[in-house]
Design a protein around this motif. Structure first.
Motif, PDB file in Angstrom:
ATOM      1  N   UNK A 152       4.970   9.069  19.477  1.00 30.92           N
ATOM      2  CA  UNK A 152       6.801   8.888  19.550  1.00 30.92           C
ATOM      3  C   UNK A 152       7.244   9.926  18.683  1.00 30.92           C
ATOM      4  N   UNK A 153       6.989  10.407  17.612  1.00 31.38           N
ATOM      5  CA  UNK A 153       7.234  11.433  16.755  1.00 31.38           C
ATOM      6  C   UNK A 153       7.320  12.791  17.500  1.00 31.38           C
ATOM      7  N   UNK A 154       6.152  13.147  18.317  1.00 28.60           N
ATOM      8  CA  UNK A 154       6.080  14.394  18.923  1.00 28.60           C
ATOM      9  C   UNK A 154       6.477  14.289  20.290  1.00 28.60           C
ATOM     10  N   UNK A 155       7.409  13.447  20.814  1.00 29.23           N
ATOM     11  CA  UNK A 155       8.107  13.419  21.914  1.00 29.23           C
ATOM     12  C   UNK A 155       7.193  12.827  23.115  1.00 29.23           C
ATOM     13  N   UNK A 156       6.234  12.124  22.914  1.00 28.84           N
ATOM     14  CA  UNK A 156       5.322  11.381  24.088  1.00 28.84           C
ATOM     15  C   UNK A 156       5.406   9.816  23.954  1.00 28.84           C
ATOM     16  N   UNK A 157       4.903   9.094  24.777  1.00 31.13           N
ATOM     17  CA  UNK A 157       4.857   7.769  24.537  1.00 31.13           C
ATOM     18  C   UNK A 157       3.671   7.465  23.750  1.00 31.13           C
ATOM     19  N   UNK A 158       3.714   6.150  23.187  1.00 32.12           N
ATOM     20  CA  UNK A 158       2.618   5.441  22.569  1.00 32.12           C
ATOM     21  C   UNK A 158       2.360   4.370  23.116  1.00 32.12           C
ATOM     22  N   UNK A 159       1.091   4.059  23.634  1.00 30.93           N
ATOM     23  CA  UNK A 159       0.582   3.021  24.366  1.00 30.93           C
ATOM     24  C   UNK A 159       0.312   1.727  23.525  1.00 30.93           C
ATOM     25  N   UNK A 160       0.419   2.038  22.228  1.00 28.58           N
ATOM     26  CA  UNK A 160       0.200   0.922  21.402  1.00 28.58           C
ATOM     27  C   UNK A 160       1.425   0.220  20.900  1.00 28.58           C
ATOM     28  N   UNK A 161       2.470   0.821  20.958  1.00 26.12           N
ATOM     29  CA  UNK A 161       3.677   0.305  20.612  1.00 26.12           C
ATOM     30  C   UNK A 161       4.055  -1.013  21.036  1.00 26.12           C
ATOM     31  N   UNK A 162       4.340  -2.019  20.360  1.00 21.37           N
ATOM     32  CA  UNK A 162       4.548  -3.363  20.769  1.00 21.37           C
ATOM     33  C   UNK A 162       3.370  -4.241  20.913  1.00 21.37           C
ATOM     34  N   UNK A 163       2.150  -3.656  20.939  1.00 22.19           N
ATOM     35  CA  UNK A 163       0.770  -4.373  21.181  1.00 22.19           C
ATOM     36  C   UNK A 163       0.618  -5.226  20.147  1.00 22.19           C
ATOM     37  N   UNK A 164       0.132  -6.333  20.485  1.00 19.25           N
ATOM     38  CA  UNK A 164      -0.381  -7.388  19.274  1.00 19.25           C
ATOM     39  C   UNK A 164      -1.561  -6.915  18.686  1.00 19.25           C
ATOM     40  N   UNK A 165      -1.668  -7.060  17.274  1.00 13.29           N
ATOM     41  CA  UNK A 165      -2.759  -6.911  16.555  1.00 13.29           C
ATOM     42  C   UNK A 165      -3.965  -7.545  16.994  1.00 13.29           C
ATOM     43  N   UNK A 166      -5.297  -7.125  16.773  1.00 15.28           N
ATOM     44  CA  UNK A 166      -6.445  -8.034  17.098  1.00 15.28           C
ATOM     45  C   UNK A 166      -6.331  -8.789  15.747  1.00 15.28           C
ATOM     46  N   UNK A 167      -7.471  -9.905  16.037  1.00 16.69           N
ATOM     47  CA  UNK A 167      -7.605 -11.069  15.138  1.00 16.69           C
ATOM     48  C   UNK A 167      -8.129 -10.410  13.781  1.00 16.69           C
ATOM     49  N   UNK A 168      -7.753 -11.141  12.780  1.00 18.75           N
ATOM     50  CA  UNK A 168      -8.183 -10.821  11.306  1.00 18.75           C
ATOM     51  C   UNK A 168      -9.502 -11.146  10.995  1.00 18.75           C
ATOM     52  N   UNK A 169     -10.413 -10.288  11.046  1.00 24.53           N
ATOM     53  CA  UNK A 169     -11.783 -10.625  10.757  1.00 24.53           C
ATOM     54  C   UNK A 169     -12.370 -10.499   9.258  1.00 24.53           C
ATOM     55  N   UNK A 170     -11.403 -10.600   8.374  1.00 21.22           N
ATOM     56  CA  UNK A 170     -11.637 -10.512   6.904  1.00 21.22           C
ATOM     57  C   UNK A 170     -11.455  -9.238   6.352  1.00 21.22           C
ATOM     58  N   UNK A 171     -12.040  -8.804   5.340  1.00 20.69           N
ATOM     59  CA  UNK A 171     -12.065  -7.731   4.683  1.00 20.69           C
ATOM     60  C   UNK A 171     -12.836  -6.603   5.390  1.00 20.69           C
ATOM     61  N   UNK A 172     -12.252  -5.328   5.187  1.00 17.73           N
ATOM     62  CA  UNK A 172     -12.866  -4.440   5.976  1.00 17.73           C
ATOM     63  C   UNK A 172     -14.250  -4.056   5.268  1.00 17.73           C
ATOM     64  N   UNK A 173     -14.006  -3.883   3.886  1.00 17.63           N
ATOM     65  CA  UNK A 173     -15.448  -3.708   3.131  1.00 17.63           C
ATOM     66  C   UNK A 173     -15.407  -4.380   1.909  1.00 17.63           C
ATOM     67  N   UNK A 174     -16.055  -5.497   1.531  1.00 19.31           N
ATOM     68  CA  UNK A 174     -15.975  -6.030   0.340  1.00 19.31           C
ATOM     69  C   UNK A 174     -16.415  -5.426  -0.856  1.00 19.31           C
ATOM     70  N   UNK A 175     -15.778  -5.318  -1.931  1.00 17.00           N
ATOM     71  CA  UNK A 175     -15.991  -4.567  -3.352  1.00 17.00           C
ATOM     72  C   UNK A 175     -17.344  -5.192  -3.529  1.00 17.00           C
ATOM     73  N   UNK A 176     -18.132  -4.118  -4.204  1.00 19.63           N
ATOM     74  CA  UNK A 176     -19.577  -4.199  -4.661  1.00 19.63           C
ATOM     75  C   UNK A 176     -19.435  -4.308  -6.285  1.00 19.63           C
ATOM     76  N   UNK A 177     -19.929  -5.462  -7.110  1.00 21.53           N
ATOM     77  CA  UNK A 177     -19.952  -5.787  -8.406  1.00 21.53           C
ATOM     78  C   UNK A 177     -21.316  -5.501  -8.990  1.00 21.53           C
ATOM     79  N   UNK A 178     -21.443  -5.284 -10.214  1.00 18.07           N
ATOM     80  CA  UNK A 178     -22.609  -5.463 -11.004  1.00 18.07           C
ATOM     81  C   UNK A 178     -22.918  -6.569 -11.557  1.00 18.07           C
ATOM     82  N   UNK A 179     -23.828  -7.407 -11.232  1.00 19.23           N
ATOM     83  CA  UNK A 179     -24.250  -8.423 -12.211  1.00 19.23           C
ATOM     84  C   UNK A 179     -24.544  -8.201 -13.411  1.00 19.23           C
ATOM     85  N   UNK A 180     -25.769  -7.704 -13.613  1.00 21.92           N
ATOM     86  CA  UNK A 180     -26.353  -7.373 -14.764  1.00 21.92           C
ATOM     87  C   UNK A 180     -27.515  -6.234 -14.421  1.00 21.92           C
TER      88      UNK A 180
END
Length: 594
Positions: A552-580
């Motif tokens: 759309x910025x460069x003067x062509x169509x965007x097939x994604x515009x107005x399309x519903x997002x996909x379902x929320x499947x949670x975090x993309x990548x969970x943070x990793x923490x150190x226990x001990x």
């Protein structure tokens, strides 16, 4: 590096002498560069085909981090070619013959084939678990491979390139390698006894004298030099190309290509001489041909062969293997991609130090995609790289959980995107004449992301995946800066101008994420799939040709515009923490931005 004319000329005289005797094939008479197709196969080279291999891994011990790294590099290149629309084959597998295997099986109290099968299955399971998408898994104990090796041997024998002779010199059982005196030095074993060891590997060597078969390797020295000089990208990176050229400055003695059957029973017998066993490296290297149907149906794929190898087996792949192929009248590999090794805490991995990284355990600890990302992000092909828990944690948390995952969370959060759609882009809010609400840094980001695919393509093609990931990560940081700079959560959607500007910010951010998700598919396929699915990008819209950024910025169509997002499947990548200590566990990440 340049070589005296007389050095190369000597090689061509030898080459022509074999031609006159009928030793070399018509394909080699036509040869000007091993990378060029013969006339009969020129049409094949026009096809979008790609063939990538790992080394086949020796089954005398369980798989380690280096094996997984080789497989992940090859897998990344395979997936990259598929993304570009190529038909790609990707081969890996196990090398199951040789004295080391024979001895390891005896020590385990098992027959060699049972021992090999058990270890080979561990490699195959590891690769499958870590999303290594091989199309062929080869074992050198298979009948198809024995048939290919016997034919290859017979071709070399019939051309007079193998002869019965006597070998006397140093041999390393650990490396399954013959060594010249200059490759051996004095050392002390653990008991203080003086021994000879390989300068390169440090493994103990023994003096061997026996009658066996020899390959006329010396006849190919100058031909190999000529190939490397004319094809500077044949061995990559440049450091290893230069190393091979340096080796070829020295004399190249003929190579022993068999062992007496009385010493080595576990291997393929020499055709016509059951008292001799084919040298394990000649046997193993032919696997690359076996996979593509040698000797009958290999032409289509062999002209597009690429090898991924560790630096420790460079000589076998960049000197012995090309010489064997030249002798057999076959094209040489297009590229031999070489990578360095992994250390742990600055030290070489070894059982005695107790610092061997178990790839099964660590891929579970950091997730499959986490391990893929770390190894490919931190692995620099021409330099040894260091592996520590802290480095893995910091990198994955910073770049996957916080930067990439946080960006996705922000622009898909209901607070900023209540309609859960790919919102419209407003050219008045972000005009090309730079008179809207966007600032100079925003336009710079758009241009950087637009050129990102070209940068990534260059680095994927040269196996410098870490540079491609550096470029992607830098763009992700810029996009996070874009969001932070304009604080869309402070805009009032009820105001029409604010609403259009808010939608434009989200649209642009989603477009950036779509590009990042598409380009990251060869590296982190599971994470990329979750990201693109969340954006509503269908499976048929994820190829290289679909990277039409911000149309759309460069003067062509965007097939994604107005399309519903996909379902929320949670975090993309969970943070990793150190226990001990060194124990890690996966924890919940910070809540998505509201």
């Amino acid at each position: 590096m340049k070589f005296p004319f007389h050095t190369v000329a000597r090689g061509w005289k030898t080459f022509h002498r074999f031609q006159q005797k009928g030793v070399l094939s018509e394909d080699q008479r036509l040869w000007s560069s091993p990378l060029k197709c013969s006339r009969s196969s020129s049409q094949l080279c026009k096809e979008k085909c790609f063939y990538i291999t790992t080394p086949i891994f020796y089954v005398n011990a369980a798989p380690h981090l280096g094996h997984l790294y080789s497989a992940m590099i090859a897998d990344c290149l395979h997936r990259w070619k598929l993304l570009q629309g190529f038909e790609s084959r990707f081969a890996t597998g196990t090398d199951e013959h040789g004295l080391k295997i024979q001895q390891a099986a005896e020590a385990a109290g098992k027959d060699p084939l049972t021992f090999c099968t058990e270890v080979s299955q561990r490699f195959e399971t590891l690769f499958s678990n870590c999303s290594v998408s091989f199309t062929d898994y080869i074992r050198t104990t298979e009948q198809r491979h024995r048939r290919a090796v016997e034919h290859f041997w017979s071709v070399l024998w019939n051309k007079g390139l193998i002869y019965k002779g006597s070998y006397e010199g140093w041999y390393s059982t650990q490396d399954e390698s013959f060594l010249t005196p200059s490759q051996v030095s004095d050392a002390l074993d653990p008991s203080g006894k003086e021994v000879k060891v390989s300068l390169e590997s440090g493994h103990k060597v023994e003096w061997m004298k026996e009658e066996n078969y020899m390959f006329r390797l010396s006849s190919f020295r100058s031909l190999l030099l000529d190939w490397l000089v004319k094809n500077p990208s044949a061995v990559q990176p440049e450091r290893f190309h230069q190393a091979v050229l340096q080796w070829l400055q020295e004399d190249l003695p003929d190579l022993s290509v068999s062992r007496q059957r009385s010493r080595l029973q576990w291997g393929i017998p020499v055709p016509g001489d059951p008292e001799q066993t084919i040298y394990v490296w000649l046997d193993a290297l032919v696997n690359y041909l076996t996979v593509v149907g040698y000797p009958e149906k290999h032409e289509r794929w062999w002209h597009v062969a690429h090898h991924v190898i560790g630096k420790d087996i460079l000589k076998f792949h960049a000197i012995y293997w090309p010489a064997f192929l030249l002798g057999a009248g076959l094209p040489l590999p297009q590229v031999i991609h070489v990578h360095s090794h992994w250390t742990v805490g600055g030290k070489k991995m070894s059982k005695s130090l107790g610092n061997v990284v178990d790839p099964f355990e660590h891929s579970q600890m950091f997730t499959n995609d986490g391990m893929r990302y770390f190894l490919l992000r931190q692995g620099v092909p021409d330099t040894d790289c260091d592996y520590t828990h802290d480095k893995v944690l910091k990198l994955l948390n910073a770049e996957l959980a916080d930067s990439l995952g946080g960006l996705l969370n922000r622009c898909t959060a209901p607070a900023l995107n209540p309609a859960q759609v790919y919102p419209a882009f407003c050219s008045h809010s972000f005009p090309r004449d730079r008179r809207g609400r966007a600032v100079e840094e925003d336009y710079h980001m758009v241009e950087t992301v637009r050129s990102l695919s070209t940068v990534v393509e260059k680095h994927y093609e040269s196996m410098q995946v870490y540079k491609a990931l550096e470029a992607i990560s830098a763009c992700v940081r810029q996009t996070n800066g874009f969001i932070q700079r304009h604080t869309p959560w402070k805009l009032d959607r009820r105001d029409s101008k604010d609403g259009r500007w808010l939608d434009t910010i989200i649209h642009l951010t989603l477009e950036c994420l779509r590009v990042y998700g598409t380009l990251l598919q060869p590296v982190v396929p599971e994470i990329s799939d979750r990201l693109l699915t969340r954006l509503g990008v269908q499976s048929q819209e994820r190829s290289w040709k679909d990277l039409d950024f911000l149309g759309r910025y460069f003067g062509t169509d965007c097939s994604f515009e107005g399309r519903p997002l996909g379902s929320n499947c949670g975090l993309l990548f969970s943070r990793l923490e150190t226990q001990s200590g060194d124990k890690q566990k996966t924890m919940k990440s910070k809540k998505p931005a509201q």
